[in-house]
Design a protein around this motif. Structure first.
Motif, PDB file in Angstrom:
ATOM      1  N   LYS A 221      13.506 -26.315  -9.637  1.00  0.00           N
ATOM      2  CA  LYS A 221      12.267 -27.066  -9.710  1.00  0.00           C
ATOM      3  C   LYS A 221      10.947 -26.133  -9.547  1.00  0.00           C
ATOM      4  O   LYS A 221      11.103 -24.911  -9.084  1.00  0.00           O
ATOM      5  CB  LYS A 221      12.180 -28.249  -8.681  1.00  0.00           C
ATOM      6  CG  LYS A 221      12.537 -27.577  -7.146  1.00  0.00           C
ATOM      7  CD  LYS A 221      12.398 -28.885  -6.117  1.00  0.00           C
ATOM      8  CE  LYS A 221      12.593 -28.316  -4.862  1.00  0.00           C
ATOM      9  NZ  LYS A 221      12.449 -29.508  -3.771  1.00  0.00           N
TER      10      LYS A 221
ATOM     11  N   TYR B  88      13.714 -31.831  -8.765  1.00  0.00           N
ATOM     12  CA  TYR B  88      14.511 -30.508  -9.643  1.00  0.00           C
ATOM     13  C   TYR B  88      14.553 -31.304 -11.168  1.00  0.00           C
ATOM     14  O   TYR B  88      14.819 -32.451 -11.361  1.00  0.00           O
ATOM     15  CB  TYR B  88      16.076 -30.772  -9.116  1.00  0.00           C
ATOM     16  CG  TYR B  88      16.222 -29.932  -7.953  1.00  0.00           C
ATOM     17  CD1 TYR B  88      16.102 -30.498  -6.626  1.00  0.00           C
ATOM     18  CD2 TYR B  88      16.133 -28.482  -7.954  1.00  0.00           C
ATOM     19  CE1 TYR B  88      16.113 -29.639  -5.472  1.00  0.00           C
ATOM     20  CE2 TYR B  88      16.198 -27.819  -6.678  1.00  0.00           C
ATOM     21  CZ  TYR B  88      16.211 -28.232  -5.391  1.00  0.00           C
ATOM     22  OH  TYR B  88      16.104 -27.486  -4.547  1.00  0.00           O
ATOM     23  N   ALA B  89      13.945 -30.593 -12.069  1.00  0.00           N
ATOM     24  CA  ALA B  89      13.690 -30.956 -13.226  1.00  0.00           C
ATOM     25  C   ALA B  89      14.811 -30.535 -14.213  1.00  0.00           C
ATOM     26  O   ALA B  89      15.106 -30.816 -15.470  1.00  0.00           O
ATOM     27  CB  ALA B  89      12.341 -30.444 -13.840  1.00  0.00           C
ATOM     28  N   HIS B  90      15.682 -29.387 -14.056  1.00  0.00           N
ATOM     29  CA  HIS B  90      16.456 -28.832 -14.959  1.00  0.00           C
ATOM     30  C   HIS B  90      17.733 -28.382 -14.005  1.00  0.00           C
ATOM     31  O   HIS B  90      17.784 -28.051 -12.853  1.00  0.00           O
ATOM     32  CB  HIS B  90      15.970 -27.337 -15.156  1.00  0.00           C
ATOM     33  CG  HIS B  90      14.583 -27.501 -15.808  1.00  0.00           C
ATOM     34  ND1 HIS B  90      14.212 -27.874 -17.043  1.00  0.00           N
ATOM     35  CD2 HIS B  90      13.352 -26.832 -15.241  1.00  0.00           C
ATOM     36  CE1 HIS B  90      12.853 -28.096 -17.181  1.00  0.00           C
ATOM     37  NE2 HIS B  90      12.225 -27.417 -16.192  1.00  0.00           N
ATOM     38  N   TRP B  91      18.852 -28.822 -14.661  1.00  0.00           N
ATOM     39  CA  TRP B  91      20.238 -28.766 -14.313  1.00  0.00           C
ATOM     40  C   TRP B  91      21.267 -28.202 -15.193  1.00  0.00           C
ATOM     41  O   TRP B  91      21.052 -28.189 -16.259  1.00  0.00           O
ATOM     42  CB  TRP B  91      20.823 -30.285 -14.222  1.00  0.00           C
ATOM     43  CG  TRP B  91      20.000 -30.885 -12.987  1.00  0.00           C
ATOM     44  CD1 TRP B  91      18.697 -31.647 -13.136  1.00  0.00           C
ATOM     45  CD2 TRP B  91      20.271 -31.231 -11.572  1.00  0.00           C
ATOM     46  NE1 TRP B  91      18.297 -32.100 -11.908  1.00  0.00           N
ATOM     47  CE2 TRP B  91      19.314 -32.021 -11.027  1.00  0.00           C
ATOM     48  CE3 TRP B  91      21.480 -30.853 -10.898  1.00  0.00           C
ATOM     49  CZ2 TRP B  91      19.240 -32.477  -9.587  1.00  0.00           C
ATOM     50  CZ3 TRP B  91      21.316 -30.890  -9.368  1.00  0.00           C
ATOM     51  CH2 TRP B  91      20.496 -31.737  -8.902  1.00  0.00           C
TER      52      TRP B  91
ATOM     53  N   VAL C 103      14.755 -24.974 -21.505  1.00  0.00           N
ATOM     54  CA  VAL C 103      15.607 -24.093 -20.087  1.00  0.00           C
ATOM     55  C   VAL C 103      17.007 -24.438 -20.183  1.00  0.00           C
ATOM     56  O   VAL C 103      17.234 -25.576 -20.517  1.00  0.00           O
ATOM     57  CB  VAL C 103      14.667 -24.925 -18.819  1.00  0.00           C
ATOM     58  CG1 VAL C 103      15.290 -24.455 -17.694  1.00  0.00           C
ATOM     59  CG2 VAL C 103      13.111 -24.646 -18.978  1.00  0.00           C
ATOM     60  N   GLN C 104      17.506 -23.465 -19.821  1.00  0.00           N
ATOM     61  CA  GLN C 104      19.012 -23.506 -19.658  1.00  0.00           C
ATOM     62  C   GLN C 104      19.351 -22.746 -18.289  1.00  0.00           C
ATOM     63  O   GLN C 104      19.028 -21.887 -17.931  1.00  0.00           O
ATOM     64  CB  GLN C 104      19.639 -22.667 -20.726  1.00  0.00           C
ATOM     65  CG  GLN C 104      19.602 -23.387 -22.240  1.00  0.00           C
ATOM     66  CD  GLN C 104      20.852 -22.954 -23.349  1.00  0.00           C
ATOM     67  OE1 GLN C 104      20.780 -21.873 -23.202  1.00  0.00           O
ATOM     68  NE2 GLN C 104      21.082 -23.871 -24.096  1.00  0.00           N
TER      69      GLN C 104
ATOM     70  N   LEU D 263      12.612 -20.066 -18.722  1.00  0.00           N
ATOM     71  CA  LEU D 263      11.434 -20.201 -17.585  1.00  0.00           C
ATOM     72  C   LEU D 263      11.025 -18.976 -16.862  1.00  0.00           C
ATOM     73  O   LEU D 263      11.865 -18.129 -16.902  1.00  0.00           O
ATOM     74  CB  LEU D 263      12.266 -21.174 -16.530  1.00  0.00           C
ATOM     75  CG  LEU D 263      13.233 -20.799 -15.693  1.00  0.00           C
ATOM     76  CD1 LEU D 263      13.504 -22.219 -14.456  1.00  0.00           C
ATOM     77  CD2 LEU D 263      14.204 -20.476 -16.037  1.00  0.00           C
TER      78      LEU D 263
ATOM     79  N   ALA E 125      19.716 -18.327 -15.636  1.00  0.00           N
ATOM     80  CA  ALA E 125      18.736 -19.064 -16.049  1.00  0.00           C
ATOM     81  C   ALA E 125      17.895 -18.357 -17.193  1.00  0.00           C
ATOM     82  O   ALA E 125      17.863 -17.222 -17.239  1.00  0.00           O
ATOM     83  CB  ALA E 125      17.731 -19.554 -15.078  1.00  0.00           C
TER      84      ALA E 125
ATOM     85  N   TYR F 201      10.218 -20.516  -9.787  1.00  0.00           N
ATOM     86  CA  TYR F 201      11.064 -21.745  -9.318  1.00  0.00           C
ATOM     87  C   TYR F 201      11.753 -21.588  -8.270  1.00  0.00           C
ATOM     88  O   TYR F 201      12.432 -20.613  -8.179  1.00  0.00           O
ATOM     89  CB  TYR F 201      11.839 -22.106 -10.664  1.00  0.00           C
ATOM     90  CG  TYR F 201      11.206 -22.492 -11.789  1.00  0.00           C
ATOM     91  CD1 TYR F 201      10.457 -21.845 -12.622  1.00  0.00           C
ATOM     92  CD2 TYR F 201      11.238 -24.050 -12.257  1.00  0.00           C
ATOM     93  CE1 TYR F 201       9.719 -22.270 -13.846  1.00  0.00           C
ATOM     94  CE2 TYR F 201      10.712 -24.511 -13.319  1.00  0.00           C
ATOM     95  CZ  TYR F 201       9.895 -23.806 -13.941  1.00  0.00           C
ATOM     96  OH  TYR F 201       9.176 -24.474 -15.175  1.00  0.00           O
TER      97      TYR F 201
ATOM     98  N   ALA G 186      20.174 -25.935  -9.911  1.00  0.00           N
ATOM     99  CA  ALA G 186      19.211 -26.733 -10.466  1.00  0.00           C
ATOM    100  C   ALA G 186      17.938 -25.990 -10.085  1.00  0.00           C
ATOM    101  O   ALA G 186      17.828 -25.151  -9.086  1.00  0.00           O
ATOM    102  CB  ALA G 186      19.060 -28.062  -9.923  1.00  0.00           C
TER     103      ALA G 186
END
Length: 118
Positions: free
Chosen positions: A98, A105-108, A1-2, A26, A23, A31, A96
């Protein structure tokens, strides 16, 4: 994930900026997306959140009525329109993601600097 944030810069007080966060990696529409910021010497703080569908939004009291979060699920992008900017809005802004409203929040993203001059 970016997550790739962009759109920061230098603006005078009262001005506007629009931040974008693109993003990849994902299922974007599944999300919740959020914007956070961290000013020099301060802790990171929540700014705004938008649900996967885009129908639900939440704002911090400090930006309510001035900032608008939106998303384009076809472009895998979330935006933060910032109007009536104040010097106290100066910070690095992060996006971010989630998976649900009840998860962390899992991705930043990497952050984009917004500087508001008085």
């Amino acid at each position: 994930v970016q997550l790739q944030a962009s759109g920061g810069g230098l603006v005078q007080a009262g001005g506007s900026l629009r931040l974008s966060c693109a993003a990849s990696g994902l299922l974007f529409s599944s999300y919740d997306l959020g914007w956070f910021r961290q000013a020099p010497g301060k802790e990171r703080e929540f700014v705004a959140r938008i649900s996967g569908s885009g129908r639900g939004t939440v704002y911090s009291d400090s930006v309510k009525g001035r900032f608008t979060i939106s998303r384009d699920n076809a472009k895998n992008t979330v935006y933060l329109q910032m109007n009536s900017l104040r010097p106290e809005d100066t910070a690095v802004y992060y996006c971010a993601a989630k998976y649900s409203a009840f998860s962390q929040y899992a991705h930043w993203g990497q952050g984009t600097l917004v500087t508001v001059s008085s």
